[in-house]
Write a protein that holds these residues in place. Structure first.
Motif, PDB file in Angstrom:
ATOM      1  N   MET A   6       0.822  -1.211   0.000  1.00  0.00           N
ATOM      2  CA  MET A   6       0.000   0.000   0.000  1.00  0.00           C
ATOM      3  C   MET A   6       0.856   1.260   0.000  1.00  0.00           C
ATOM      4  SD  MET A   6      -3.041  -1.184  -0.181  1.00  0.00           S
ATOM      5  CE  MET A   6      -3.962   0.327   0.114  1.00  0.00           C
ATOM      6  N   LYS A   7       2.030   1.200   0.611  1.00  0.00           N
ATOM      7  CA  LYS A   7       2.929   2.356   0.688  1.00  0.00           C
ATOM      8  C   LYS A   7       4.038   2.277  -0.355  1.00  0.00           C
ATOM      9  CE  LYS A   7       0.868   3.813   4.497  1.00  0.00           C
ATOM     10  NZ  LYS A   7       0.067   5.059   4.536  1.00  0.00           N
ATOM     11  N   PHE A   8       3.828   1.460  -1.366  1.00  0.00           N
ATOM     12  CA  PHE A   8       4.884   1.169  -2.345  1.00  0.00           C
ATOM     13  C   PHE A   8       5.416   2.434  -3.012  1.00  0.00           C
ATOM     14  CE2 PHE A   8       6.517  -0.207  -6.468  1.00  0.00           C
ATOM     15  CZ  PHE A   8       7.283  -1.306  -6.119  1.00  0.00           C
ATOM     16  N   ARG A   9       4.531   3.357  -3.379  1.00  0.00           N
ATOM     17  CA  ARG A   9       4.952   4.539  -4.109  1.00  0.00           C
ATOM     18  C   ARG A   9       5.937   5.372  -3.289  1.00  0.00           C
ATOM     19  NH1 ARG A   9       2.349   6.841  -8.275  1.00  0.00           N
ATOM     20  NH2 ARG A   9       0.422   5.735  -7.764  1.00  0.00           N
ATOM     21  N   GLU A  10       5.610   5.608  -2.017  1.00  0.00           N
ATOM     22  CA  GLU A  10       6.482   6.429  -1.184  1.00  0.00           C
ATOM     23  C   GLU A  10       7.783   5.710  -0.840  1.00  0.00           C
ATOM     24  OE1 GLU A  10       3.378   5.659  -0.639  1.00  0.00           O
ATOM     25  OE2 GLU A  10       2.155   7.386  -0.011  1.00  0.00           O
ATOM     26  N   LEU A  11       7.681   4.424  -0.527  1.00  0.00           N
ATOM     27  CA  LEU A  11       8.869   3.672  -0.119  1.00  0.00           C
ATOM     28  C   LEU A  11       9.845   3.468  -1.273  1.00  0.00           C
ATOM     29  CD1 LEU A  11       7.165   0.955   2.128  1.00  0.00           C
ATOM     30  CD2 LEU A  11       8.457   2.963   2.887  1.00  0.00           C
ATOM     31  N   SER A  12       9.344   3.395  -2.494  1.00  0.00           N
ATOM     32  CA  SER A  12      10.225   3.170  -3.637  1.00  0.00           C
ATOM     33  C   SER A  12      11.151   4.350  -3.894  1.00  0.00           C
ATOM     34  CB  SER A  12       9.395   2.875  -4.892  1.00  0.00           C
ATOM     35  OG  SER A  12       8.595   3.997  -5.240  1.00  0.00           O
ATOM     36  N   GLU A  13      10.867   5.504  -3.316  1.00  0.00           N
ATOM     37  CA  GLU A  13      11.716   6.672  -3.508  1.00  0.00           C
ATOM     38  C   GLU A  13      12.894   6.712  -2.531  1.00  0.00           C
ATOM     39  OE1 GLU A  13       9.144  10.015  -3.202  1.00  0.00           O
ATOM     40  OE2 GLU A  13       8.029   9.544  -5.039  1.00  0.00           O
ATOM     41  N   LEU A  14      12.908   5.778  -1.559  1.00  0.00           N
ATOM     42  CA  LEU A  14      14.014   5.711  -0.608  1.00  0.00           C
ATOM     43  C   LEU A  14      15.198   4.976  -1.214  1.00  0.00           C
ATOM     44  CD1 LEU A  14      12.035   4.690   2.624  1.00  0.00           C
ATOM     45  CD2 LEU A  14      12.711   6.999   1.910  1.00  0.00           C
ATOM     46  N   LYS A  15      16.376   5.203  -0.647  1.00  0.00           N
ATOM     47  CA  LYS A  15      17.566   4.461  -1.060  1.00  0.00           C
ATOM     48  C   LYS A  15      17.648   3.111  -0.352  1.00  0.00           C
ATOM     49  CE  LYS A  15      20.337   8.563  -2.154  1.00  0.00           C
ATOM     50  NZ  LYS A  15      21.573   9.320  -1.841  1.00  0.00           N
ATOM     51  N   SER A  16      17.155   3.058   0.878  1.00  0.00           N
ATOM     52  CA  SER A  16      17.124   1.838   1.674  1.00  0.00           C
ATOM     53  C   SER A  16      16.221   2.111   2.869  1.00  0.00           C
ATOM     54  CB  SER A  16      18.531   1.426   2.135  1.00  0.00           C
ATOM     55  OG  SER A  16      19.122   2.464   2.901  1.00  0.00           O
ATOM     56  N   MET A  17      15.976   1.096   3.698  1.00  0.00           N
ATOM     57  CA  MET A  17      15.138   1.338   4.872  1.00  0.00           C
ATOM     58  C   MET A  17      15.250   0.191   5.862  1.00  0.00           C
ATOM     59  SD  MET A  17      11.246   0.654   3.575  1.00  0.00           S
ATOM     60  CE  MET A  17      10.691  -0.965   3.046  1.00  0.00           C
ATOM     61  N   THR A  18      14.929   0.529   7.117  1.00  0.00           N
ATOM     62  CA  THR A  18      14.833  -0.447   8.191  1.00  0.00           C
ATOM     63  C   THR A  18      13.411  -0.394   8.731  1.00  0.00           C
ATOM     64  OG1 THR A  18      17.157  -0.179   8.798  1.00  0.00           O
ATOM     65  CG2 THR A  18      15.702  -1.151  10.453  1.00  0.00           C
ATOM     66  N   VAL A  19      12.766  -1.551   8.835  1.00  0.00           N
ATOM     67  CA  VAL A  19      11.375  -1.606   9.291  1.00  0.00           C
ATOM     68  C   VAL A  19      11.302  -2.434  10.564  1.00  0.00           C
ATOM     69  CG1 VAL A  19       9.007  -2.225   8.694  1.00  0.00           C
ATOM     70  CG2 VAL A  19      10.597  -1.499   6.902  1.00  0.00           C
ATOM     71  N   PHE A  20      10.628  -1.883  11.578  1.00  0.00           N
ATOM     72  CA  PHE A  20      10.326  -2.616  12.803  1.00  0.00           C
ATOM     73  C   PHE A  20       8.847  -2.984  12.717  1.00  0.00           C
ATOM     74  CE2 PHE A  20      13.838   0.210  13.762  1.00  0.00           C
ATOM     75  CZ  PHE A  20      14.750  -0.640  14.376  1.00  0.00           C
ATOM     76  N   ALA A  21       8.531  -4.285  12.740  1.00  0.00           N
ATOM     77  CA  ALA A  21       7.171  -4.698  12.398  1.00  0.00           C
ATOM     78  C   ALA A  21       6.650  -5.791  13.322  1.00  0.00           C
ATOM     79  CB  ALA A  21       7.123  -5.190  10.953  1.00  0.00           C
ATOM     80  N   LEU A  22       5.329  -5.826  13.455  1.00  0.00           N
ATOM     81  CA  LEU A  22       4.640  -6.877  14.179  1.00  0.00           C
ATOM     82  C   LEU A  22       4.376  -8.049  13.246  1.00  0.00           C
ATOM     83  CD1 LEU A  22       4.083  -4.331  15.977  1.00  0.00           C
ATOM     84  CD2 LEU A  22       1.899  -5.405  16.580  1.00  0.00           C
TER      85      LEU A  22
END
Length: 410
Positions: free
Chosen positions: A244-260
């Motif tokens: 659902m957040k693909f459009r915004e996240l694809s503009e990042l160079k990398s990321m760290t996600v803390f998830a349930l």
């Protein structure tokens, strides 16, 4: 002398012809059944059997020292075509707990798969490995960017084929991998193809410049890879959120996600996690477990929620009995998933917001004290006392007082 009737002569001629044909057939059959030359032992050696020792020698000559040892331990051998996706020695360091003989079997697939063939496969194609019921997922940058070059990058479970066709003698093909590797999931063959999913496409005016196009294309590829692998690994809700957040996240160079994980989401933590999803994403940094556990207490991590940061409240990786804590929530599982751009760490409860009443801008030059309930009492807001001057250390993120938790027995 009596003459033989014409009809009888004709019948005798037919009988004679049949006898001649029968004798020729018997002669040919006898010759085939008893050849003059018996098969020599050379015929049995046309298909060379590749023994573990031979594979060890090949890996050693190609510079894969760790796999050279693993080939013998795994008893790797074949007399039929085989393709091996070989992680470099440096890549194997990303998985110190991996059992290399098993990892080697999980990266070897029956058949010939040279690079030009892999580039033609559909995005998310799965190939079963020598480890029964374990599959590798093949993806390519050409599947995400129609403007990419004629030589797209091919990834195997998120690791780039950096040295294609290092070895190819018509029976064995070896490709060199560079990136983060891990053992395959038992459900790796059951995940649906990514082609069945729909991802938003950016308009032309939002497409990145040529200088960042490659990073953009790879990030989109790694997001799809993450969604593909998370859906059936107990993090299907996170996979949906990434989609659902693909459009915004694809503009990042990398990321760290803390998830349930899914169990924690459906146990009551889902609404708070999903409504504050950006608060659980650290942008443009892929913080693997080995780096994360070195952060001291009060290390500040930026998030994608504007004006909100995370803080390490208990340092170190003490395991299940003494986990590292961020915003007073324990990190239960490190490196749930990782590829060349993304890493996911597991939680059981969402992060509560930590409120700093006197904060103006970044927390540079400030040391704060306070307490917070990991259950997020008070609407998920952690009240923190007024700031006190303190020194600063920097390790890529802003760091403040190391004994922040120790003073409170955390």
């Amino acid at each position: 002398m009596a003459t033989i009737p014409t009809s009888l002569q004709f019948q005798l001629q037919i009988l004679l012809l049949l006898l001649i044909l029968l004798s020729l057939f018997i002669s040919a059959a006898t010759s085939a059944a008893s050849p003059s030359i018996s098969p020599s032992s050379d015929h049995h050696q046309e298909l060379t059997a590749y023994s573990p020792i031979l594979f060890a020698s090949i890996f050693d000559n190609l510079g894969f020292q760790e796999l050279s040892t693993a080939a013998v331990a795994a008893n790797l051998s074949t007399a039929t075509p085989l393709t091996i996706f070989a992680p470099s020695d440096s890549s194997l360091l990303t998985c110190p707990s991996c059992f290399l003989p098993q990892l080697l079997m999980e990266h070897a697939v029956p058949g010939m798969y040279p690079l030009h063939f892999l580039r033609g496969l559909a995005f998310g194609t799965k190939i079963e490995t020598l480890a029964p019921n374990y599959c590798l997922t093949i993806t390519s940058s050409a599947s995400t960017d129609t403007n990419s070059s004629s030589n797209p990058i091919v990834f195997v479970n998120g690791a780039e084929i950096s040295s294609p066709d290092l070895f190819n003698n018509g029976v064995v093909v070896i490709h060199g991998l560079q990136g983060f590797v891990s053992h395959l999931s038992p459900l790796s063959c059951d995940i649906e193809r990514m082609a069945t999913l729909s991802f938003p496409q950016l308009s032309a005016n939002k497409f990145p410049s040529s200088s960042s196009a490659q990073h953009f294309s790879i990030m989109r590829l790694m997001l799809k890879d993450a969604v593909l692998r998370l859906r059936f690994n107990g993090y299907s809700v996170l996979a949906l959120a990434l989609r659902m957040k693909f459009r915004e996240l694809s503009e990042l160079k990398s990321m760290t996600v803390f998830a349930l994980d899914d169990f924690s989401v459906f146990s009551g933590g889902g609404p708070a996690f999903l409504s504050n999803f950006w608060f659980h994403v650290v942008p443009n940094r892929r913080i693997m477990a080995a780096e994360l556990v070195t952060f001291p207490s009060a290390t500040v991590l930026p998030t994608m929620e504007v004006g909100q940061n995370l803080m390490v409240t208990t340092a170190g990786g003490g395991g299940l009995l003494a986990p590292m804590k961020i915003n007073y929530v324990g990190i239960t599982t490190l490196d749930v998933l990782h590829n060349s751009r993304i890493v996911v760490h597991g939680l059981t409860t969402p992060f509560p917001h930590m409120h700093f009443p006197d904060q103006v801008g970044p927390m540079e030059g400030l040391e704060r004290s306070g307490s917070c309930d990991s259950a997020g009492q008070g609407g998920g807001i952690c009240e923190v006392e007024a700031p006190m001057p303190a020194g600063i250390r920097s390790t890529g993120y802003l760091e403040v007082r190391r004994d922040h938790d120790r003073d409170r027995g955390l």
